[in-house]
Design an enzyme around this catalytic site. Structure first.
Site: not given
Ligand SMILES: *[C@@H]1O[C@H](CO)[C@@H](O)[C@H](O)[C@H]1NC(C)=O
Ligand SMILES: *[C@@H]1O[C@H](CO)[C@@H](O)[C@H](O)[C@H]1NC(C)=O
Ligand SMILES: *[C@@H]1O[C@H](CO)[C@@H](O)[C@H](O)[C@H]1NC(C)=O
Ligand SMILES: *[C@@H]1O[C@H](CO)[C@@H](O)[C@H](O)[C@H]1NC(C)=O
Length: 434
Positions: A311, A98
């Protein structure tokens, strides 16, 4: 050679022998081992992309964090699993990677609540390299500051917007990268990495045993390894047999590739202090034409909205609504189709001419970032053919909040994040050869 140079080389050599300066691991897409068709992969990707975009809305996290009384919530959902090992002797640690959060945690004995995992749950009492983190330490203060007495251990509770959470005690451990399997990179270890020993865990695990935090904060694995930078290179999204390399420190460097130069743009800080990697997007071209999108469309606002996040947990790029419409309508025009539905922010699809099974030739799309860094997206980085609906789909959607550069657009572009310098660099690369 001048004596000073000789000395610094010696110093470097001794540093290198005491601690590795580079680490390598592999990212595997969460859907890669489940035998999905290309169309199924797309449907699942569209679904998860919507969840992720919704979970990143600032209002969403505020609501949850006030009811949870934990540290501020970070991103949920991740798209890639990273293969690591933890402890001495090392046990497998398959972590959701992440780039939007900092804490690394793994399921930990004694489990109060652990989701099922294929490998034995890590047990700190059987590891010779585990140390608990006291709650008075600086590491603990960055995550949890209540009810601290001098002898108490650091407790944490970390929630994600998709409802997943982990709670337990903070410790330090040795993390091992790579394996000793023949033909693979030799294993390299880093000691003293602060991590969450999660004894109460819930939510969607995607067959992971925890999460690795690759955000910009001081608790992130990138910062803790002391290497200051990492890069990843995502292979073809539809080729599920390929892993994607993720590299830390000296191994993360980019090199000019196939005549393409390395490009760099500054990372910007969200005034609201979020852990994500923000960059400044200034414009978009399709072919030779700079699209009519006002310069300030992608600017990061003082209230923390706007801007563009890079991201790895978002599949399809989303652009703020006005820019999305300009891009989508130019793609419609290229395909000889009428303008898109004015209310929907979904990735638009256009009917393919009868009998047509392949995308037509289309120009490159270029994202113009601050500092003159141009990211070229070839047709297959922004379009795909939907076999079930016989349509051509633009794999870019719209948003009312913040633009996100998703990982479908990053395929075969090596991405480097340097948190020391505050810079993102990239270069087109065949990631399966890296
Ligand atoms: C986890 O792995 C099993 C088999 O190894 C598979 O059947 C299952 O669908 C996987 N779950 C997810 C969410 O990937
Ligand atoms: C996946 O990638 C490998 C290595 O580049 C290649 O040999 C194989 O043909 C690819 N498979 C598909 C379905 O594209
Ligand atoms: C966009 O605005 C920035 C800052 O205001 C400026 O530096 C840049 O040159 C502008 N770019 C274009 C293409 O006008
Ligand atoms: C436009 O999109 C909205 C929302 O997805 C949908 O309800 C509506 O039917 C669409 N209109 C047309 C003409 O396709």
């Amino acid at each position: 050679m001048a004596p000073l140079q000789a000395l610094s080389l010696l110093l470097l050599a001794s540093l290198a022998s005491s601690a590795a300066s580079g680490y390598r691991s592999t990212l595997t897409h969460i859907d890669s081992k489940l035998g999905f068709t290309k169309a199924q992969l797309m449907r699942r990707a569209v679904h998860r992309s919507r969840l992720r975009a919704a979970s990143m809305l600032p209002g969403y996290s505020t609501t949850l964090s006030s009811s949870n009384a934990g540290p501020r919530l970070r991103s949920g959902q991740a798209e890639y699993l990273m293969e690591l090992a933890i402890g001495t002797p090392p046990v497998p640690f398959v972590a959701l990677a992440d780039t939007g959060s900092d804490l690394t945690w793994t399921q930990c004995q004694p489990c109060k609540l652990c989701f099922p995992q294929d490998t034995p749950v890590y047990d700190p009492t059987t590891s010779s390299s585990f140390s608990p983190v006291p709650c008075s330490s600086a590491t603990c203060l960055s995550i949890w500051s209540r009810n601290c007495t001098p002898t108490a251990l650091c407790r944490y509770r970390y929630g994600y917007e998709d409802g997943a959470y982990s709670a337990g005690g903070l410790g330090t451990e040795t993390i091992t990268f790579g394996s000793s399997a023949p033909g693979e990179a030799p294993a390299a270890s880093a000691g003293g990495v602060a991590f969450g020993c999660g004894t109460d865990n819930g939510g969607d695990s995607y067959n992971s045993t925890g999460t690795v935090g690759l955000g910009r904060g001081s608790l992130s694995l990138v910062a803790q390894l002391g290497v200051g930078k990492f890069s990843y290179c995502l292979t073809d999204f539809f080729n599920t047999s390929l892993g994607s390399p993720v590299l830390f420190g000296s191994l993360a460097e980019l090199a000019a590739s196939g005549g393409a130069a390395v490009q760099s743009t500054p990372l910007v800080q969200n005034p609201q202090g979020r852990s994500w990697y923000y960059v400044s997007l200034e414009g978009i071209s399709l072919g030779d034409a700079l699209l009519p999108i006002p310069n300030q469309t992608f600017a990061l606002q003082a209230d923390g909205t706007g801007g563009m996040i890079v991201d790895s947990g978002t599949i399809f790029t989303v652009l703020v609504e006005s820019a999305f419409r300009v891009v989508a309508n130019h793609v419609a025009e290229l395909l000889g189709q009428p303008a898109i539905n004015a209310t929907s922010l979904d990735n638009p699809c256009f009917p393919a001419p009868a009998g047509e099974r392949q995308l037509p030739a289309m120009p490159d799309m270029v994202l113009h970032f601050a500092g003159g860094a141009d990211m070229t997206l070839h047709r297959d980085n922004y379009m795909s053919f939907d076999e079930e609906d016989s349509s051509f789909c633009l794999n870019i959607g719209g948003t009312t909040w913040t633009s996100i550069l998703g990982n479908f657009q990053q395929q075969n572009i090596q991405m480097l994040f340097d948190i020391t310098v505050g810079q993102m660099s990239f270069v087109p690369t065949d990631c399966s050869k890296l």
